[in-house]
Design an enzyme around this catalytic site. Structure first.
Site, mmCIF file in Angstrom:
data_model
loop_
_atom_site.group_PDB
_atom_site.id
_atom_site.type_symbol
_atom_site.label_atom_id
_atom_site.label_comp_id
_atom_site.label_asym_id
_atom_site.label_seq_id
_atom_site.Cartn_x
_atom_site.Cartn_y
_atom_site.Cartn_z
ATOM 1 N N ARG A 1 12.178 -6.911 5.084
ATOM 2 C CA ARG A 1 12.078 -5.468 4.816
ATOM 3 C C ARG A 1 13.057 -4.697 5.696
ATOM 4 N NH1 ARG A 1 6.408 -2.238 5.197
ATOM 5 N NH2 ARG A 1 6.475 -2.752 7.408
ATOM 6 N N ARG B 1 12.246 -2.217 11.132
ATOM 7 C CA ARG B 1 11.170 -1.713 11.981
ATOM 8 C C ARG B 1 10.948 -2.673 13.146
ATOM 9 N NH1 ARG B 1 6.022 0.167 8.397
ATOM 10 N NH2 ARG B 1 4.980 -0.909 10.104
ATOM 11 N N ARG C 1 -8.776 0.949 9.559
ATOM 12 C CA ARG C 1 -8.321 -0.399 9.883
ATOM 13 C C ARG C 1 -9.290 -1.134 10.805
ATOM 14 N NH1 ARG C 1 -2.281 0.574 9.279
ATOM 15 N NH2 ARG C 1 -1.292 -1.465 9.252
ATOM 16 N N LYS D 1 0.837 -1.206 0.000
ATOM 17 C CA LYS D 1 0.000 0.000 0.000
ATOM 18 C C LYS D 1 0.877 1.264 0.000
ATOM 19 C CE LYS D 1 -2.113 -0.892 3.961
ATOM 20 N NZ LYS D 1 -1.416 -2.131 4.388
ATOM 21 N N ARG E 1 0.467 -9.173 13.680
ATOM 22 C CA ARG E 1 -0.158 -8.139 12.833
ATOM 23 C C ARG E 1 -1.090 -8.777 11.816
ATOM 24 N NH1 ARG E 1 4.905 -5.253 10.628
ATOM 25 N NH2 ARG E 1 3.479 -3.836 9.550
HETATM 26 P P1 AMP Z 1 1.749 0.537 9.072
HETATM 27 O O1 AMP Z 1 2.910 1.442 8.952
HETATM 28 O O2 AMP Z 1 0.569 0.998 8.268
HETATM 29 O O3 AMP Z 1 2.099 -0.910 8.813
HETATM 30 O O4 AMP Z 1 1.267 0.605 10.600
HETATM 31 C C1 AMP Z 1 2.141 0.208 11.642
HETATM 32 C C2 AMP Z 1 1.361 0.037 12.932
HETATM 33 O O5 AMP Z 1 0.756 1.290 13.296
HETATM 34 C C3 AMP Z 1 0.193 -0.947 12.870
HETATM 35 O O6 AMP Z 1 0.612 -2.289 13.045
HETATM 36 C C4 AMP Z 1 -0.678 -0.438 14.029
HETATM 37 O O7 AMP Z 1 -0.128 -0.804 15.262
HETATM 38 C C5 AMP Z 1 -0.521 1.071 13.899
HETATM 39 N N1 AMP Z 1 -1.559 1.655 12.999
HETATM 40 C C6 AMP Z 1 -1.371 2.230 11.787
HETATM 41 N N2 AMP Z 1 -2.531 2.659 11.267
HETATM 42 C C7 AMP Z 1 -3.483 2.337 12.170
HETATM 43 C C8 AMP Z 1 -4.894 2.488 12.200
HETATM 44 N N3 AMP Z 1 -5.571 3.055 11.179
HETATM 45 N N4 AMP Z 1 -5.564 2.033 13.295
HETATM 46 C C9 AMP Z 1 -4.905 1.467 14.336
HETATM 47 N N5 AMP Z 1 -3.582 1.272 14.358
HETATM 48 C C10 AMP Z 1 -2.867 1.702 13.290
#
Ligand code: AMP
Length: 209
Positions: free
Chosen positions: A126, A155, A87, A13, A166
């Protein structure tokens, strides 16, 4: 133009969003990136968010709601791409209301489909550039030799156990969100295991229709 990217963690994404941002001059609204910035600012919200993220869990909806609302408003409610938001069904309900209130619709909802085993493989290999945030993959997109190896980090939520958590959270809490969009005429399902440029061309061709 208003774009929503939907899919599991590691579906691509963010990568697709970055390409679309360049092509259409959009603002990239990634709640994950916003949260990582909040964590760096060392606020109380940041330390709460960090605990959830490090465990592979979702950050509570009330925190996300405020951050997303601020980000969408800051780009004048237009020319944005949502990445990793909504989400939860709660977030999707809120987004629908918010868009309705401002008389807005989404021009495209892209759902990237990638099997779990491919995701585990992608995320565990990654790496991220600590300064620019650029993503690498140790096998398929390694950093070029002129990049300082000390700047290449993993990360904290890309470790195998957290990746599995996740994915579990994705299937339980995020996958049901797709039901909000599946009957939308602007919903597009794309095989996310295809080449980056091909996926991007597919998205662009849908946007031109
Ligand atoms: P991402 O960078 O999109 O993979 O997000 C990393 C982490 O941030 C996720 O595993 C969640 O812990 C948190 N996170 C990101 N976006 C959301 C969201 N819309 N709602 C809740 N937690 C989020």
């Amino acid at each position: 133009m208003r774009v929503l990217m939907f899919g599991p963690p590691g579906a691509g994404k963010g990568t697709q969003a970055a390409l679309l941002v360049k092509k259409y001059n959009l603002k990239h609204i990634s709640t994950g990136n916003i949260l990582r910035e909040v964590i760096r600012s060392k606020t109380e919200t940041g330390s709460i968010a960090r605990a959830y993220m490090d465990d592979g869990k979702l950050v509570p909806d009330d925190i996300i709601k405020k951050l997303a609302e601020k980000a969408i408003a800051s780009c004048g409610f237009d020319q944005f791409i949502l990445d990793g938001y909504p989400r939860t069904t709660e977030q999707a309900k809120w987004l629908n209301l918010f868009l309705e209130k401002h008389n807005l619709t989404l021009d495209i909802i892209v759902s990237l489909k990638v099997p779990d085993e491919v995701i585990v493989q992608r995320l565990s290999r990654r790496r991220v550039h600590a300064v620019t945030g650029e993503n690498y993959h140790l096998d398929f997109k390694p950093p070029s030799p002129d990049v300082d190896p000390d700047d290449i980090i993993q990360r904290s939520d890309d470790h195998p156990e957290t990746i599995r958590e996740r994915l579990r959270v994705y299937h339980k809490q995020t996958k049901p969100v797709e039901a909000f969009y599946i009957n939308d005429p602007n919903y597009v399902k794309i095989d996310g295991t295809q080449g980056l440029d091909h996926i991007n061309d597919l998205i662009a061709s849908k946007l031109m229709v």
